[in-house]
Design an enzyme around this catalytic site. Sequence first.
Site, PDB file in Angstrom:
ATOM      1  N   SER A 163       0.839  -1.199   0.000  1.00  0.00           N
ATOM      2  CA  SER A 163       0.000   0.000   0.000  1.00  0.00           C
ATOM      3  C   SER A 163       0.877   1.253   0.000  1.00  0.00           C
ATOM      4  O   SER A 163       1.642   1.466  -0.926  1.00  0.00           O
ATOM      5  CB  SER A 163      -0.951  -0.048   1.205  1.00  0.00           C
ATOM      6  OG  SER A 163      -1.947   0.948   1.114  1.00  0.00           O
ATOM      7  N   GLU A 279      -7.852  -1.181  -4.115  1.00  0.00           N
ATOM      8  CA  GLU A 279      -7.087  -2.053  -5.012  1.00  0.00           C
ATOM      9  C   GLU A 279      -7.328  -1.712  -6.473  1.00  0.00           C
ATOM     10  O   GLU A 279      -6.426  -1.860  -7.315  1.00  0.00           O
ATOM     11  CB  GLU A 279      -7.421  -3.524  -4.743  1.00  0.00           C
ATOM     12  CG  GLU A 279      -6.412  -4.499  -5.300  1.00  0.00           C
ATOM     13  CD  GLU A 279      -5.047  -4.401  -4.621  1.00  0.00           C
ATOM     14  OE1 GLU A 279      -4.103  -5.082  -5.090  1.00  0.00           O
ATOM     15  OE2 GLU A 279      -4.918  -3.663  -3.617  1.00  0.00           O
ATOM     16  N   HIS A 310      -7.541  -5.003  -1.434  1.00  0.00           N
ATOM     17  CA  HIS A 310      -6.410  -4.374  -0.755  1.00  0.00           C
ATOM     18  C   HIS A 310      -6.316  -4.981   0.642  1.00  0.00           C
ATOM     19  O   HIS A 310      -6.781  -4.394   1.627  1.00  0.00           O
ATOM     20  CB  HIS A 310      -6.706  -2.874  -0.682  1.00  0.00           C
ATOM     21  CG  HIS A 310      -5.505  -1.987  -0.621  1.00  0.00           C
ATOM     22  ND1 HIS A 310      -4.665  -1.769  -1.685  1.00  0.00           N
ATOM     23  CD2 HIS A 310      -5.010  -1.209   0.398  1.00  0.00           C
ATOM     24  CE1 HIS A 310      -3.724  -0.909  -1.357  1.00  0.00           C
ATOM     25  NE2 HIS A 310      -3.909  -0.560  -0.086  1.00  0.00           N
TER      26      HIS A 310
END
Length: 331
Positions: A163, A279, A310
């Site tokens: 991330s 994501e 994500h």
Amino acid sequence: MAFPRLCRDSRGTVRRAMLFALLMLICSGSPAVAEPPAMRPAHGRAVELTVFSPAMGASVSVIVLPRPDPSRPAPVLYLLNGIDGGTAGDGWTDRTDVDRFFADRQVTVVVPVGGAGSYFTDWRADDPVLGRPRWTTFLTRELPPIIDATFGGTGANAIAGVSMTGTSVFQLAMAAPGLYKAIGSYSGCVRTSDPAGQAMVATIVTAEGGTVANMWGPPGDPAWAANDPYVHADRLRGTTIYVAAGNGQAGPLDQPHSTGIDGNPAKMADQLAIGGMLEAISDRCTRSLRDRFAELGVPATFDLRPSGTHSWGYWQHDLHNSWPLFESVLR
């Protein structure tokens, strides 16, 4: 302070001459012996170091999984946590199988704790909430010598992040060419200086209470472009690169009883909605970076997963998938 005067003047008594000789060693820049970091057992085979960072003026907690065979030196894999820095139990050692996965692999794994919302970079100004972030200095100059000396490092390193820190790994590789032989970026968004990138960075920094202008200045400041790996992708030539992202659609690890959801409907909804949106953004960023590397002829491995949100389950798989590539250049 008398040091400069004494360094210039060698006249005086024998005692002063002896003091002068000692101070000459200091003035000549002879390296001081670093005090070993405080260390205590953590969980499993992990140990926790408390490392003082002169650059940040603060101590940093670092979780280390030592190499399994202490009689032989080993390379080092640095793993960076995400937006909250792993301080809320939401990091590599809490949410993945790194301890088991590396238990019989001759590598030392290092996970710094902290750096929430900092992008693990050196900020230009102190921040009222985030303090004095000087993470680039810490991760490239202060911490590696301590790790190598304490845990028998070979000098060969790799670094991976998720991330927010999927961007940081590129920035750190640019800041210290040759320090990391390989980098892994999982669900990151590397472009930071265009309007969309600046908005994304500001959102992440603000979410952790920081003031983004304290990092790279106001929007449009040259520091934004200077720290943008997309702009300077050619500087990553020669580094082994692995980049992975899903597309935000529900995948095999987004089921009610997947790890991290554990049958909790609220967690399921959050992973599908928020994790899916994040994501999808990472997917677009990753495809853009792939095209940029192709344009410049910079070799890199891209794993564009056909689904996935994500979330940590996918990042664990990304680490597993990228490790053989890392290992091949760390030998």
